[in-house]
Design a protein around this motif. Structure first.
Motif: not given
Lengths: 134, 324, 560
Positions: A19-20, A23-24, A27, A38, A119, B91, C247-248, C445, C447-449, C451-452, C560
């Protein structure tokens, strides 16, 4: 006075949990000013279609990396049609071979994004092609 | 657009979700539909769930849905998340915890963004409740944003307000003193397996007792319920079932004591107020703006040719026919 | 590490060099201001003795086979034995995958590694509605021991080790392996292999979810206990950073979360099973990602060995040096590959594989150039395997052990990775351990940070991916032969499953599942019950349904 905003449902149909990307994107869409719902991993097409209707979204974005997109994406589009919600746009992304594209477009998908899409290009596509429905 | 009200009355989910969308987007014609459906509202039991972020409100809501479905009740959920003040985006992440009910026709979950509203809910919540009500949802659960003490707006909309606390969040009790205490009908201590749950439980009980001693809350004694960790799914389900029983007991208490409509008095007054504002003041203001008169009036006051009070009287006498 | 005299000298020379740099940069600015790793760790223009002056040769570096095992567990390095060339494979039905395995064994591959399809990975049978469209797509479909026997047909189980990438249903699949071996007359203490069986990283990153964390860890401790007693050559867990990275996560996050996961399993096995750490720790294995940033990866792998070697005696009182060895498999980074100009992926994979080797991996999978597009074709797999063989036998990098030791830069970077990893580990300790941290959404969180942030850097061209945001070929036509799994595989597998269900003794199956449920409720070790159940043709899903029923189902909380 009225204040239309674009609402997007992001979903990962099927069993893969990668789900990378989703998730990106969630955001990124928030930061682009959209309202993003989501729904997480492991959703059935039925759950996704039903959620899309209840949430009155303009777009459903599907992500699938398992190779099951050939069944799952068209199924979501079909279920939305069946519920009288064919005007909700369905777009998809993931590891989608070129040879599958035609069938997906024919099944009603409006756009397919493959690895490497920026993006910005996604946000731009939405801003160009999606108008909040009146 | 014109058919929306009728369709909602006929139970059309698509139309209902569109109507809520129009309410959120503040489309002016929405009141046509709301007028059509209003007479059919007032049947649902509205439950508010509030508490700090991370207190587990969505997970609790999810399990409450399950508990009510097992009691053969239909459920509507309005889940509110914050709009980013920087981008206007949001979100909406509560729904993800409730997805197992997505295919259940007896459940309707709708996520709302605050869009700048204060008080922990969005502006569309009040009317969104009416829409869920018309869809014949027996229980309507409103889940607030969960940002803290100012989340008292929910009291205007819910018959039963549940305040969710979790151990280990520090100033929880302080926050309570500052306001949440006054709105709770039921306290839930969530994640009861965590360190500090026992202490929090005792403290909360004490506070309830103190306020009782001070004569608050009439004859309803605010219960404090422990809810098990969701990671122990079976125990969790059991304790949420007990919570649903307690919620129903509160509802019965309101019914037995004729307090149900009393609860809705403030909401109704606010709605009347809002409608009056929309129907009286809003047209007048638009009129004044569109003719450029507003600017002229401001100029006059700035140069002290007149004052706001005299002006207001003049405008009032022009627009409002005084009854004899 | 150095004498005062040398440090003084160095500081003098360094000053001179810095002055020279200033002069040049004043005239010709650097190409860019910030120079950092793919994980955004800032790197200096140069490293010198000052950067590692606090290191103690004996305590921090030493020799291979010596504490802290920075330079490798084995005294002989790759001269004694190359790493295991272990290519991950599986698709379609068990029969097809078995054919591919036999082909791979003829090409010089030295270990097998199984990719299962998504229904199997999630503990659903092919006939579950949830499995529709997924059968055989990303791996092999296994429903019953019948499929499993076809999978391993003709593979000498006492000679070839097999790795199975399986997590929530690990007990069921391992039970099938054990039962099949017994039926072939090979005793359990002779079979070797690995089950991934690492649920913590699923909650953190990959989301192959079934039951909540606590019972998931319990099932893992069951396998550790069973392996310790009866299957001593089996690695009952492969504690994985690979998926965390994919996953980032950053390199440091991968390192820290993976090792902290490992510590969580050690703690649970000690607490729950009353085992002594040295009874089972020598069989723990790890699995890392090798990403594109060459030195960062080498430093990460070296640091991993040193952290583990310190943690085991310090935290758990381990006395046996075999418990201190971090043994790991590495896979090159799938997320570093591009669909654009896919032949470039060969170069990426080769670079990443070289980093893994210089980092001292014991086992390696190299990705195929077409894996971003589809399942790998035979030809692509062959190039990937040849890449490993080429590194081993042509490049000469195996001539000497840990050739980068003592490099000012590599040692300094290794130290930095270790320090930053310990910071995370201690933070998670303070939260009450990894299960508690996962519940709070902390690693998710983080990892999400990351990845973004990385995606934003790609979009801003602060990080480069050739073919994606630089040297892009307009209107590129990708001409790669794609391997596709025919949808008829699903029908075929459905028929196989139906046939097994027809012929088996339904009453016996129900009885076995009942006993398994009883064992779960009583907190007994489930493994003997699983083996009995699969022997009687209980399906993967039937066993998993027992777990779901008793322990409850865990749903993605969507952090996420």
């Amino acid at each position: 006075m009225s204040d239309r905003r674009i609402r997007i449902l992001l979903a990962k149909p099927g069993l893969d949990g990668h789900d990378r990307g989703a998730r990106v994107l969630a955001r990124c869409f928030r930061d682009a000013g959209f309202e993003v719902i989501y729904t997480g991993c492991h959703q059935t097409p039925e759950q996704i279609a039903s959620a899309a209707v209840q949430e009155d979204v303009d777009v459903v974005g599907l992500s699938c990396l398992s190779g099951a997109h050939k069944y799952l994406f068209p199924q979501v589009a079909k279920l939305l049609q069946d519920e009288g919600a064919g005007d909700i746009m369905v777009i998809g992304g993931g590891i989608i071979p070129d040879q599958d594209m035609q069938a997906l477009y024919e099944a009603g998908l409006k756009a397919i994004f493959t690895p490497g899409a920026t993006l910005d290009s996604l946000v731009e596509w939405i801003n160009t092609n999606v108008k909040p429905r009146a | 657009m014109k058919e929306l009200g009728k369709k909602v009355l006929a139970g059309d989910i698509r139309a209902a979700s569109r109507l809520i969308r129009n309410l959120e987007d503040q489309i002016p014609e929405t009141n046509i539909a709301m007028r059509e459906i209003f007479a059919h509202t007032g049947n649902s039991h509205v439950i508010g769930i509030t508490g700090a972020p991370g207190a587990g409100k969505s997970t609790l809501t999810d399990e409450l849905i399950d508990a009510y479905r097992k009691k053969d009740k239909t459920v509507g959920v309005l889940a509110v998340d914050p709009t980013s003040p920087f981008t206007g985006g949001a979100l909406l992440g509560d729904r993800i915890r409730m997805l197992r009910h997505a295919e259940d026709k007896g459940v309707f979950v709708r996520s709302l963004a605050t869009r700048g509203a204060m008080g922990g809910i969005s502006k569309a919540v009040g009317e969104g409740i009416h829409v869920m009500d018309v869809l014949k949802k027996d229980k309507i659960i409103v889940e607030t944003v969960g940002v803290g003490q100012q989340e008292v707006e929910i009291i205007n909309h819910a018959h039963t307000v549940i305040v969710v606390l979790v151990p280990g969040m520090g100033d929880e009790i302080q926050a309570l003193k500052a306001g949440l205490m006054e709105i709770a009908d039921i306290f839930v201590i969530n994640k009861a397996d965590r360190d500090g749950a026992g202490k929090l439980y005792k403290e909360t009980l004490n506070m309830v007792k103190m306020s009782k001693d001070m004569g608050d809350n009439g004859s309803w004694t605010i219960p404090v319920l422990l809810v098990e960790n969701v990671l122990e799914p079976n125990k969790f389900a059991e304790s949420v079932k007990a919570l649903s029983d307690k919620i129903d007991e509160h509802y019965q208490y309101l019914v037995d004591n004729n307090l149900l409509s009393e609860r809705m008095r403030r909401k109704t007054a606010a709605e009347v107020n809002e409608a009056l504002w929309g129907n009286i003041l809003q047209p007048v203001l638009s009129d004044l703006h569109s003719q450029g008169e507003m600017e002229k009036m401001v100029d006059k006051v700035l140069s002290r040719q007149t004052d706001p009070y005299t002006l207001a009287e003049e405008i009032a006498s022009r627009y409002i026919k005084k009854q004899a | 590490m150095f004498t005062k005299e040398l440090l003084d000298k160095s500081s003098l020379l360094r000053k001179k060099w810095e002055d020279e740099v200033k002069k040049v940069v004043a005239k010709h600015a650097d190409q860019k201001e910030e120079w950092s790793t793919v994980s955004s760790l800032n790197i200096k223009r140069i490293y010198g003795p000052e950067d590692i002056k606090d290191m103690d040769f004996e305590k921090d570096i030493a020799y291979p086979g010596q504490f802290p095992y920075l330079r490798g567990n084995q005294a002989t390095g790759y001269r004694g034995k190359y790493w295991t060339f272990r290519m991950f494979s599986g698709m379609g039905t068990a029969v097809e995958t078995n054919k591919r395995w036999h082909y791979l064994l003829t090409t010089g591959q030295t270990g097998l590694s199984t990719a299962f399809d998504f229904p199997t990975l999630m503990g659903y049978d092919t006939d579950s509605p949830k499995a529709k469209g997924e059968c055989g797509k990303c791996g092999v479909a296994i429903d019953t021991i019948d499929d499993f026997r076809d999978l391993i047909n003709g593979v000498p189980l006492d000679k070839i080790t097999t790795s199975m990438t399986i997590n929530p249903p690990a007990t069921a699949l391992w039970a099938m392996y054990c039962a099949s071996a017994e039926q072939q007359g090979i005793p359990l203490n002779k079979i070797g292999g690995t089950i991934q069986n690492d649920m913590l990283k699923e909650f953190i990153a990959q989301k192959t979810l079934m039951c909540p964390p606590e019972p998931s860890v319990k099932l893992i401790s069951d396998t550790i206990e069973f392996g310790t007693k009866y299957v001593p050559r089996w690695n009952t867990i492969s504690i994985s950073g690979y998926h965390i990275r994919e996953a980032g996560a950053t390199a440091v996050q991968e390192l820290a979360f993976t090792l902290r996961d490992g510590m969580e399993y050690v703690e649970d096995a000690i607490r729950r099973k009353g085992l002594h750490v040295d009874e089972f720790a020598p069989r723990l294995s790890f699995f890392f990602n090798s990403h594109i940033d060459f030195f960062e990866e080498i430093a990460k792998l070296r640091a991993a060995r040193r952290i583990w070697a310190k943690a085991m005696p310090e935290r758990y009182g381990s006395k046996d040096p075999r418990s201190w060895w971090m043994r790991f498999h590495t896979q090159t980074a799938g997320c570093s590959l591009t669909a654009q100009q896919p032949y470039n992926n060969v170069v990426r994979t080769a670079t990443e594989a070289l980093a893994a080797v210089l980092g001292g991996t014991q086992s390696l999978h190299t990705n195929s150039l077409d894996e971003v597009l589809c399942l790998p074709s035979d030809h692509a797999v062959q190039i990937a395997l040849r890449t490993q063989q080429l590194i081993a036998e042509e490049t000469g990098v195996c001539n000497t052990i840990d050739p980068l030791a003592g490099s000012y830069f590599v040692e300094a970077l290794t130290n930095e990775m270790e320090e930053k990893a310990w910071e995370y580990i201690h933070k998670i300790d303070d939260m009450g351990g990894m299960v508690a941290a996962i519940e709070k959404g902390f690693p998710q969180m983080e990892i999400s940070d990351a990845a973004y942030k990385f995606q934003q850097q790609i979009d801003a061209k602060e990080k480069i991916m050739i073919g994606v945001n630089k040297y892009v070929e307009a209107d590129e036509q990708i001409e790669i032969p794609l391997l596709e799994i025919d949808d008829s595989v699903e029908d075929e597998q459905l028929e196989r499953l139906a046939a097994v269900k027809r012929k088996r003794d339904g009453r016996k199956v129900a009885e076995c599942l009942n006993e398994l449920a009883g064992a779960c409720k009583k907190g007994e070790n489930v493994m003997p019950y699983c083996i009995e159940a699969v022997k009687n043709y209980a399906t993967v899903q039937e066993i998993c349904d027992v777990y779901r029923e008793v322990y409850g189902e865990y749903r993605d909380p969507g952090i996420y």
